[in-house]
Motif scaffolding. Structure first.
Motif, PDB file in Angstrom:
ATOM      1  N   TYR A 294       0.849  -1.189   0.000  1.00 18.89           N
ATOM      2  CA  TYR A 294       0.000   0.000   0.000  1.00 18.89           C
ATOM      3  C   TYR A 294       0.889   1.245   0.000  1.00 18.89           C
ATOM      4  O   TYR A 294       1.837   1.347   0.783  1.00 18.89           O
ATOM      5  N   SER A 295       0.568   2.200  -0.854  1.00 22.25           N
ATOM      6  CA  SER A 295       1.386   3.393  -0.991  1.00 22.25           C
ATOM      7  C   SER A 295       1.077   4.392   0.124  1.00 22.25           C
ATOM      8  O   SER A 295      -0.020   4.402   0.692  1.00 22.25           O
ATOM      9  N   ALA A 296       2.053   5.245   0.399  1.00 18.39           N
ATOM     10  CA  ALA A 296       1.908   6.232   1.468  1.00 18.39           C
ATOM     11  C   ALA A 296       0.835   7.263   1.150  1.00 18.39           C
ATOM     12  O   ALA A 296       0.309   7.905   2.063  1.00 18.39           O
ATOM     13  N   ASP A 297       0.502   7.429  -0.129  1.00 21.41           N
ATOM     14  CA  ASP A 297      -0.516   8.406  -0.500  1.00 21.41           C
ATOM     15  C   ASP A 297      -1.895   7.775  -0.710  1.00 21.41           C
ATOM     16  O   ASP A 297      -2.780   8.404  -1.286  1.00 21.41           O
ATOM     17  N   HIS A 298      -2.070   6.548  -0.255  1.00 17.97           N
ATOM     18  CA  HIS A 298      -3.389   5.913  -0.345  1.00 17.97           C
ATOM     19  C   HIS A 298      -4.393   6.760   0.448  1.00 17.97           C
ATOM     20  O   HIS A 298      -4.092   7.214   1.557  1.00 17.97           O
ATOM     21  N   PRO A 299      -5.591   7.002  -0.078  1.00 18.50           N
ATOM     22  CA  PRO A 299      -6.553   7.860   0.626  1.00 18.50           C
ATOM     23  C   PRO A 299      -6.973   7.328   2.001  1.00 18.50           C
ATOM     24  O   PRO A 299      -7.445   8.090   2.835  1.00 18.50           O
ATOM     25  N   GLU A 300      -6.807   6.038   2.228  1.00 20.62           N
ATOM     26  CA  GLU A 300      -7.175   5.441   3.510  1.00 20.62           C
ATOM     27  C   GLU A 300      -5.947   4.958   4.278  1.00 20.62           C
ATOM     28  O   GLU A 300      -6.021   4.020   5.061  1.00 20.62           O
ATOM     29  N   ILE A 301      -4.824   5.639   4.087  1.00 24.79           N
ATOM     30  CA  ILE A 301      -3.583   5.155   4.687  1.00 24.79           C
ATOM     31  C   ILE A 301      -3.641   5.126   6.214  1.00 24.79           C
ATOM     32  O   ILE A 301      -3.036   4.251   6.849  1.00 24.79           O
ATOM     33  N   ALA A 302      -4.387   6.045   6.835  1.00 26.29           N
ATOM     34  CA  ALA A 302      -4.474   6.042   8.308  1.00 26.29           C
ATOM     35  C   ALA A 302      -5.115   4.752   8.807  1.00 26.29           C
ATOM     36  O   ALA A 302      -4.643   4.152   9.791  1.00 26.29           O
ATOM     37  N   LEU A 303      -6.184   4.301   8.150  1.00 30.57           N
ATOM     38  CA  LEU A 303      -6.816   3.038   8.539  1.00 30.57           C
ATOM     39  C   LEU A 303      -5.937   1.852   8.167  1.00 30.57           C
ATOM     40  O   LEU A 303      -5.857   0.874   8.916  1.00 30.57           O
ATOM     41  N   LEU A 304      -5.277   1.924   7.032  1.00 32.25           N
ATOM     42  CA  LEU A 304      -4.432   0.811   6.595  1.00 32.25           C
ATOM     43  C   LEU A 304      -3.242   0.601   7.527  1.00 32.25           C
ATOM     44  O   LEU A 304      -2.746  -0.515   7.667  1.00 32.25           O
ATOM     45  N   ARG A 305      -2.799   1.656   8.156  1.00 34.43           N
ATOM     46  CA  ARG A 305      -1.672   1.544   9.085  1.00 34.43           C
ATOM     47  C   ARG A 305      -2.081   0.971  10.437  1.00 34.43           C
ATOM     48  O   ARG A 305      -1.224   0.606  11.242  1.00 34.43           O
ATOM     49  N   ARG A 306      -3.373   0.893  10.693  1.00 31.90           N
ATOM     50  CA  ARG A 306      -3.832   0.371  11.974  1.00 31.90           C
ATOM     51  C   ARG A 306      -3.448  -1.102  12.113  1.00 31.90           C
ATOM     52  O   ARG A 306      -3.694  -1.908  11.227  1.00 31.90           O
ATOM     53  N   LYS A 307      -2.835  -1.434  13.244  1.00 34.93           N
ATOM     54  CA  LYS A 307      -2.579  -2.826  13.593  1.00 34.93           C
ATOM     55  C   LYS A 307      -3.665  -3.337  14.525  1.00 34.93           C
ATOM     56  O   LYS A 307      -3.868  -4.541  14.659  1.00 34.93           O
TER      57      LYS A 307
END
Length: 236
Positions: free
Chosen positions: A173-186
Motif C-alpha cells: 500500500y502506498s503512502a498516499d493511499h486515501p485510507e492510509i491512516a486506517l491501513l496503518r492500523r494494527k
C-alpha cells in the motif's frame, strides 16, 4: 444450562474500595486477610455480568453462555512478567457466545476505580491473516466500515480509539493511499469510559447493554470479515 445470578446485580462503592485497596496492597497476605471483601465484590460483579447477559440476549443470541465462563480470574499470570504482583487491580469479563473463549470479536467489560472502568470492543491483536483481510477490505470497500464507526451516535459513545498503528505504510500500500491512516492500523479497538459515580448507579447494567448494542455492528463487521467469509469459502 445458563447461570445468570442477578441477586446482587448492582456494584457498590465497597467493590470499588476493595479494588482500590487491592491495588495498594497487592500481596497474598493482604488478599487472604480480606477474602470476605473479595467474595462480596466478586458476587456483585457476577450479578452485574448476569444482568448484562440478559440484556444482550434481547438483540443477540448467546447460546451456552454462563456468567462464570465470561469472567476472567483475578489472579495474574506472572510466569513471564517482571511485575510479580499476584492479582489484577480490576474485574473483567468478555461476553460472546460461550463466554470469554468464544474465539470471536466480542464485548470486553473492565471495572477499575478512579475512572478506569470501560466497555470496549473491536480488532485487538489480530492474526496476520485477519489483519491482511482487514486491510484488503479497507482498500476495496472502506464505506461499510466508515458507515459504522463514523455514525454520530457511535462516535459520541465511543470517542476513544485504542491500539497500535504502523509508522510506515504496510507492504503493498502506498503512502498516499486515501485510507492510509486506517491501513496503518494494527489494532482498532473502541472504548467508552465510565466514572465511579456511573458505575454504582442502579441502572449501570442497562447503560452497558446500550453500549454493547451500539458497538454490535462493528463486531458483526469484523466477525463476518474474519470468520464467516472463511466459512463460506470452505462450504463452497
Amino acid at each position: 444450562m445458563k447461570t445468570k445470578n442477578t441477586a446482587n446485580s448492582q456494584l457498590t462503592v465497597q467493590t470499588l474500595d476493595f479494588l482500590r485497596d487491592l491495588g495498594q496492597n497487592n500481596n497474598r497476605e493482604w488478599f487472604h486477610a480480606n477474602r470476605s471483601r473479595y467474595e462480596a465484590a466478586k458476587s456483585e460483579f457476577e450479578g452485574l455480568v448476569g444482568r448484562l447477559l440478559n440484556g444482550i440476549e434481547r438483540f443477540q443470541p448467546l447460546p451456552n453462555t454462563n456468567v462464570k465462563d465470561c469472567i476472567f480470574r483475578i489472579n495474574r499470570d506472572i510466569r513471564f512478567s517482571k511485575d510479580k504482583a499476584p492479582y489484577k487491580k480490576h474485574f473483567a469479563a468478555a461476553v460472546g457466545p460461550g463466554g470469554r473463549h468464544s474465539g470471536r470479536v466480542d464485548y470486553y467489560f473492565h471495572v477499575q476505580p478512579d475512572g478506569e472502568t470501560f466497555l470496549g470492543a473491536g480488532m485487538w491483536q489480530p492474526t496476520p491473516a485477519h489483519l491482511a483481510k482487514f486491510r484488503q477490505e479497507i482498500d476495496y470497500n472502506v464505506d461499510e466500515l466508515r458507515g459504522i464507526i463514523e455514525a454520530p451516535e457511535f462516535k459520541a459513545y465511543f470517542p476513544e480509539i485504542s491500539g497500535e498503528s504502523m509508522k510506515t505504510s504496510p507492504k503493498g500500500y502506498s503512502a498516499d493511499h486515501p485510507e492510509i491512516a486506517l491501513l496503518r492500523r494494527k489494532e482498532l479497538f473502541f472504548i467508552h469510559r465510565y466514572s465511579d459515580q456511573e458505575v454504582v448507579k442502579p441502572d449501570f447494567a442497562d447503560e452497558l447493554v446500550k453500549g454493547c448494542q451500539l458497538i454490535k455492528p462493528y463486531c458483526d463487521y469484523l466477525n463476518y470479515l474474519f470468520y464467516e467469509e472463511q466459512d463460506e469459502t470452505v462450504a463452497l
